[in-house]
Scaffold this motif. Structure first.
Motif, PDB file in Angstrom:
ATOM      1  N   GLN A 241     -36.676  42.838  83.063  1.00 31.02           N
ATOM      2  CA  GLN A 241     -36.588  41.232  83.361  1.00 31.02           C
ATOM      3  C   GLN A 241     -35.162  41.026  83.878  1.00 31.02           C
ATOM      4  OE1 GLN A 241     -38.501  38.542  83.442  1.00 31.02           O
ATOM      5  NE2 GLN A 241     -40.138  39.400  82.574  1.00 31.02           N
ATOM      6  N   ALA A 242     -34.160  41.799  83.136  1.00 29.78           N
ATOM      7  CA  ALA A 242     -32.679  41.767  83.534  1.00 29.78           C
ATOM      8  C   ALA A 242     -32.553  42.182  85.193  1.00 29.78           C
ATOM      9  CB  ALA A 242     -31.813  42.617  82.644  1.00 29.78           C
ATOM     10  N   ARG A 243     -33.173  43.255  85.418  1.00 30.72           N
ATOM     11  CA  ARG A 243     -32.935  43.805  86.582  1.00 30.72           C
ATOM     12  C   ARG A 243     -33.728  42.732  87.681  1.00 30.72           C
ATOM     13  NH1 ARG A 243     -34.112  50.231  85.584  1.00 30.72           N
ATOM     14  NH2 ARG A 243     -31.795  50.812  85.045  1.00 30.72           N
ATOM     15  N   SER A 244     -34.489  41.853  87.309  1.00 26.49           N
ATOM     16  CA  SER A 244     -35.092  40.929  88.266  1.00 26.49           C
ATOM     17  C   SER A 244     -34.723  39.567  88.551  1.00 26.49           C
ATOM     18  CB  SER A 244     -36.649  40.776  87.884  1.00 26.49           C
ATOM     19  OG  SER A 244     -36.703  39.932  86.540  1.00 26.49           O
ATOM     20  N   LEU A 245     -33.273  39.310  87.721  1.00 27.50           N
ATOM     21  CA  LEU A 245     -32.789  38.088  87.978  1.00 27.50           C
ATOM     22  C   LEU A 245     -31.946  38.177  89.097  1.00 27.50           C
ATOM     23  CD1 LEU A 245     -31.598  37.744  83.947  1.00 27.50           C
ATOM     24  CD2 LEU A 245     -33.497  36.339  85.286  1.00 27.50           C
ATOM     25  N   GLN A 246     -32.044  36.914  89.838  1.00 27.65           N
ATOM     26  CA  GLN A 246     -31.555  36.778  90.979  1.00 27.65           C
ATOM     27  C   GLN A 246     -30.527  35.354  90.499  1.00 27.65           C
ATOM     28  OE1 GLN A 246     -30.902  38.520  93.766  1.00 27.65           O
ATOM     29  NE2 GLN A 246     -32.317  39.794  92.601  1.00 27.65           N
ATOM     30  N   PRO A 247     -29.227  35.392  90.658  1.00 27.04           N
ATOM     31  CA  PRO A 247     -28.355  34.073  90.466  1.00 27.04           C
ATOM     32  C   PRO A 247     -28.716  32.970  91.495  1.00 27.04           C
ATOM     33  CG  PRO A 247     -27.127  35.922  91.631  1.00 27.04           C
ATOM     34  CD  PRO A 247     -28.557  36.398  91.361  1.00 27.04           C
ATOM     35  N   ARG A 248     -29.059  31.961  90.675  1.00 26.33           N
ATOM     36  CA  ARG A 248     -29.407  30.637  91.523  1.00 26.33           C
ATOM     37  C   ARG A 248     -28.791  29.210  91.294  1.00 26.33           C
ATOM     38  NH1 ARG A 248     -35.765  30.025  92.572  1.00 26.33           N
ATOM     39  NH2 ARG A 248     -34.725  28.893  94.257  1.00 26.33           N
ATOM     40  N   GLY A 249     -29.004  28.807  90.058  1.00 27.37           N
ATOM     41  CA  GLY A 249     -29.027  27.496  89.577  1.00 27.37           C
ATOM     42  C   GLY A 249     -27.667  26.935  88.892  1.00 27.37           C
ATOM     43  N   TYR A 250     -27.984  25.995  88.332  1.00 30.20           N
ATOM     44  CA  TYR A 250     -26.905  25.437  87.206  1.00 30.20           C
ATOM     45  C   TYR A 250     -26.813  26.170  86.060  1.00 30.20           C
ATOM     46  CZ  TYR A 250     -25.696  20.735  88.715  1.00 30.20           C
ATOM     47  OH  TYR A 250     -25.185  19.604  89.339  1.00 30.20           O
ATOM     48  N   THR A 251     -25.873  25.557  84.783  1.00 26.16           N
ATOM     49  CA  THR A 251     -25.335  26.403  83.742  1.00 26.16           C
ATOM     50  C   THR A 251     -25.795  25.419  82.558  1.00 26.16           C
ATOM     51  OG1 THR A 251     -23.722  27.393  85.094  1.00 26.16           O
ATOM     52  CG2 THR A 251     -23.549  27.624  82.577  1.00 26.16           C
ATOM     53  N   PRO A 252     -26.882  25.393  82.132  1.00 24.69           N
ATOM     54  CA  PRO A 252     -27.204  24.476  81.071  1.00 24.69           C
ATOM     55  C   PRO A 252     -27.007  25.058  79.680  1.00 24.69           C
ATOM     56  CG  PRO A 252     -29.453  25.310  82.117  1.00 24.69           C
ATOM     57  CD  PRO A 252     -28.269  25.860  82.946  1.00 24.69           C
ATOM     58  N   ILE A 253     -26.063  25.222  79.476  1.00 24.06           N
ATOM     59  CA  ILE A 253     -25.663  26.042  78.191  1.00 24.06           C
ATOM     60  C   ILE A 253     -26.031  25.284  76.835  1.00 24.06           C
ATOM     61  CG2 ILE A 253     -23.720  26.828  76.850  1.00 24.06           C
ATOM     62  CD1 ILE A 253     -21.997  27.241  79.051  1.00 24.06           C
ATOM     63  N   THR A 254     -25.980  24.233  76.836  1.00 20.53           N
ATOM     64  CA  THR A 254     -26.394  23.352  75.603  1.00 20.53           C
ATOM     65  C   THR A 254     -27.883  23.438  75.451  1.00 20.53           C
ATOM     66  OG1 THR A 254     -24.682  21.827  75.807  1.00 20.53           O
ATOM     67  CG2 THR A 254     -26.045  21.058  74.328  1.00 20.53           C
ATOM     68  N   TYR A 255     -28.640  23.360  76.529  1.00 17.24           N
ATOM     69  CA  TYR A 255     -30.117  23.343  76.248  1.00 17.24           C
ATOM     70  C   TYR A 255     -30.556  24.711  75.870  1.00 17.24           C
ATOM     71  CZ  TYR A 255     -34.969  22.409  77.256  1.00 17.24           C
ATOM     72  OH  TYR A 255     -36.297  22.256  77.301  1.00 17.24           O
ATOM     73  N   SER A 256     -29.926  25.552  76.603  1.00 20.41           N
ATOM     74  CA  SER A 256     -30.438  27.169  76.410  1.00 20.41           C
ATOM     75  C   SER A 256     -29.948  27.484  74.966  1.00 20.41           C
ATOM     76  CB  SER A 256     -29.603  27.749  77.356  1.00 20.41           C
ATOM     77  OG  SER A 256     -30.042  27.501  78.904  1.00 20.41           O
ATOM     78  N   LEU A 257     -28.883  27.073  74.478  1.00 19.46           N
ATOM     79  CA  LEU A 257     -28.280  27.512  73.097  1.00 19.46           C
ATOM     80  C   LEU A 257     -29.271  26.957  72.299  1.00 19.46           C
ATOM     81  CD1 LEU A 257     -26.190  28.652  71.247  1.00 19.46           C
ATOM     82  CD2 LEU A 257     -24.916  26.805  71.566  1.00 19.46           C
ATOM     83  N   THR A 258     -29.456  25.625  72.310  1.00 17.72           N
ATOM     84  CA  THR A 258     -30.581  24.928  71.397  1.00 17.72           C
ATOM     85  C   THR A 258     -31.840  25.807  71.235  1.00 17.72           C
ATOM     86  OG1 THR A 258     -29.259  22.916  71.794  1.00 17.72           O
ATOM     87  CG2 THR A 258     -31.706  22.750  70.787  1.00 17.72           C
ATOM     88  N   LEU A 259     -32.411  26.003  72.373  1.00 16.27           N
ATOM     89  CA  LEU A 259     -33.623  26.675  72.405  1.00 16.27           C
ATOM     90  C   LEU A 259     -33.435  28.249  71.936  1.00 16.27           C
ATOM     91  CD1 LEU A 259     -35.282  25.970  75.799  1.00 16.27           C
ATOM     92  CD2 LEU A 259     -35.514  24.639  73.676  1.00 16.27           C
ATOM     93  N   ALA A 260     -32.375  28.769  72.179  1.00 16.36           N
ATOM     94  CA  ALA A 260     -32.233  30.227  71.366  1.00 16.36           C
ATOM     95  C   ALA A 260     -32.222  30.259  69.897  1.00 16.36           C
ATOM     96  CB  ALA A 260     -30.834  30.767  72.024  1.00 16.36           C
ATOM     97  N   ALA A 261     -31.590  28.933  69.164  1.00 18.35           N
ATOM     98  CA  ALA A 261     -31.638  28.639  67.934  1.00 18.35           C
ATOM     99  C   ALA A 261     -33.147  28.608  67.393  1.00 18.35           C
ATOM    100  CB  ALA A 261     -30.679  27.584  67.789  1.00 18.35           C
ATOM    101  N   GLN A 262     -33.824  27.791  68.194  1.00 14.75           N
ATOM    102  CA  GLN A 262     -35.158  27.622  67.958  1.00 14.75           C
ATOM    103  C   GLN A 262     -36.060  28.907  67.837  1.00 14.75           C
ATOM    104  OE1 GLN A 262     -36.925  24.541  70.269  1.00 14.75           O
ATOM    105  NE2 GLN A 262     -35.064  23.019  69.646  1.00 14.75           N
ATOM    106  N   ASP A 263     -35.759  29.875  68.874  1.00 15.01           N
ATOM    107  CA  ASP A 263     -36.539  31.026  69.126  1.00 15.01           C
ATOM    108  C   ASP A 263     -36.006  31.947  67.632  1.00 15.01           C
ATOM    109  OD1 ASP A 263     -36.939  30.425  71.630  1.00 15.01           O
ATOM    110  OD2 ASP A 263     -35.428  31.593  72.548  1.00 15.01           O
ATOM    111  N   LEU A 264     -34.843  31.729  67.011  1.00 15.94           N
ATOM    112  CA  LEU A 264     -34.426  32.442  65.910  1.00 15.94           C
ATOM    113  C   LEU A 264     -35.126  31.843  64.555  1.00 15.94           C
ATOM    114  CD1 LEU A 264     -30.896  33.150  66.957  1.00 15.94           C
ATOM    115  CD2 LEU A 264     -32.292  34.899  66.171  1.00 15.94           C
ATOM    116  N   ALA A 265     -35.550  30.655  64.617  1.00 15.01           N
ATOM    117  CA  ALA A 265     -36.102  29.922  63.768  1.00 15.01           C
ATOM    118  C   ALA A 265     -37.028  30.766  62.562  1.00 15.01           C
ATOM    119  CB  ALA A 265     -36.670  28.501  63.638  1.00 15.01           C
TER     120      ALA A 265
END
Length: 492
Positions: free
Chosen positions: A113-137
């Protein structure tokens, strides 16, 4: 034979239970579950000086990480900014690419998955951080760790600093470490803020090898106590002496003593204090505020009289629009004992004041005698983050101290509304003397913002003719709350 079969059955059951205890989902001997969050926004296509792209360096760092973590470590992999182009302005561009599992089980999938990533868009840190915390729940490890790797600050209308604080308050096990990939000062300040608000650490990376080291270090770093705003506390002992209204019977004011009083408006009454100290050079310090804690005009003065009642001089004066203010003055020569100090209120509202007498070389509690906020020592070139959140009767303010040389400095301050609304952004940076006093005849306003937006920034050049020990104060000019980033840099 039956007892033997029963014994064997029990042994087998115990073995299964023990094995299940070692391999149950959500726990590993490493004591932590790690949610790795990788920036794949458009800016990650930029290159380090050696020609390696940030995205390639980040991919290599991920590969090295999964090859070095203990095999039973619980690890998930999330990315953001990889699904939509920048012009789409997608503030929900994030995906959990590999759900939680042991490193042994997830290793190959994470690398692919890491090798497949291509840099493209925005930087939604807040939304991503919130979902990562939910992933850990659902994880059961003693520590839930998020490692955010980013080369830019939040590009959506949200505040990751505030989000990190709220998430850490909700989950006592949550730790957020951040890694800055070739970042500028503003981005570094935001990433530092995220980490400090969520018991984590910040790591800088300005090359591919440094990035691999930083990601590996962040994944195993220990939690830090989360930084919180200190509660206002009294930083000085206040005398219980009652003030005198009679000029012929002033109350003694000892060296190092701090007294207090309350005065009606429009000069309807005065308080009298007698300097009970040997001849010498002293500093008189006055803190004053409106009794109703309003942000309004504060007008007061301290006048010195001889013991026979004749006037010596005006010692100090205030005429400020503020929640509270401090004025200080030093005696020009050898102050004489039994000098009488008259404190007056020239404004229209009732005021509370605190008056102190100190030898000129003595330490003075700063920036106020009571309910004194913390003063943070500045480091040149380092962004300092703080929250300004006004409360009734408790003005929002943050203070910094530093020693400046007689040269030029670049001052920058960014103010971002806590509510994320596009509305009035009004705030200012002021400079005071070393104990928080306003300097008479000097313009204490360094820079200010007044703009309709979510955030605003002021940048100015500060020119000093001589060395000075100063305090900076950041305050809102309206009732909104702000997240601030403040930097002082020498101009060589």
């Amino acid at each position: 034979m039956r007892p033997q079969r029963l014994s064997l059955g029990l042994s087998l059951c115990v073995g299964v239970l023990l094995l299940g205890g070692l391999t149950r989902p959500g726990f590993a001997e490493s004591g932590r579950s790690i949610a790795l969050v990788l920036d794949a926004s458009g800016s990650m296509g930029a290159r380090f000086p050696d020609g390696t792209s940030r995205m390639d360096a980040a991919t290599a760092a991920v590969v090295q990480l999964v090859n070095t973590l203990p095999p039973d470590t619980r690890l998930a992999f999330r990315a953001y900014g990889h699904q939509s182009a920048q012009n789409a302005k997608n503030c929900r561009d994030t995906a959990l690419l590999v759900p939680f599992g042991s490193v042994a089980a997830n290793k190959q999938a994470i690398i692919e998955q890491a090798r497949s990533l291509q840099p493209r868009g925005y930087t939604p840190i807040t939304y991503s951080l919130t979902l990562a915390a939910q992933d850990l729940a659902s994880e059961e490890a003693p520590s839930n760790v998020v490692v955010v790797v980013s080369d830019g600050k939040e590009t959506c209308e949200s505040d990751p600093c505030t989000a990190a604080k709220a998430l850490a308050e909700t989950d006592a096990k949550l730790v957020v470490h951040t890694v800055g990939v070739g970042v500028d000062a503003e981005t570094r300040g935001q990433l530092q803020c995220i980490a400090s608000n969520a018991r984590g650490s910040y790591f800088d990376a300005n090359s591919a090898p440094a990035l691999a080291r930083a990601v590996g270090t962040a994944a195993v770093a220990e939690a830090k106590p989360r930084e919180t705003s200190p509660a206002p506390v009294s930083s000085a002992t206040i005398s219980t002496k009652a003030a005198s209204r009679d000029q012929n019977a002033p109350v003694p004011l000892e060296t190092g003593e701090i007294v207090r009083g309350r005065l009606a408006g429009r000069g309807k009454m005065h308080h009298y204090w007698k300097v009970a100290a040997p001849a010498g050079r002293y500093r008189v310090v006055l803190d004053i505020k409106l009794a109703n804690d309003a942000h309004s005009n504060i007008q007061s003065e301290v006048i010195a009289f001889r013991p026979d009642g004749s006037q010596l001089a005006q010692v100090l004066k205030t005429n400020e629009i503020d929640f509270r203010t401090r004025a200080a003055a030093e005696s020009d020569g050898e102050a004489q004992p039994d000098t009488v100090l008259r404190v007056g209120n020239n404004g229209s509202s009732i005021v509370d004041y605190w008056l102190g007498l100190f030898p000129v070389d003595a330490d003075v509690p700063s920036p106020y005698f009571v309910r004194a906020p913390k003063i943070e020592p500045l480091e040149f070139g380092k962004p300092f983050s703080a929250t300004l959140d006004p409360k009734p009767g408790a003005p929002a303010e943050v203070w910094y101290s530093t020693s400046l040389r007689g040269q030029d400095y670049r001052i920058s301050a960014e103010f971002k509304r806590l509510d994320g609304k596009k509305s009035n952004v009004q705030a200012k940076v002021e400079m005071f003397g070393p104990i928080g006093e306003r300097v008479r005849g000097a313009d204490d306003k360094v820079c200010s913002v007044n703009k309709i937006d979510v955030s605003a920034k002021c940048v100015t050049k500060l020119v000093l003719a001589e060395d000075a020990q100063v305090l900076f104060r950041l305050t809102p000019s309206n009732k909104a709350g702000y997240r601030t980033i403040f930097t002082v840099e020498p101009i060589n």
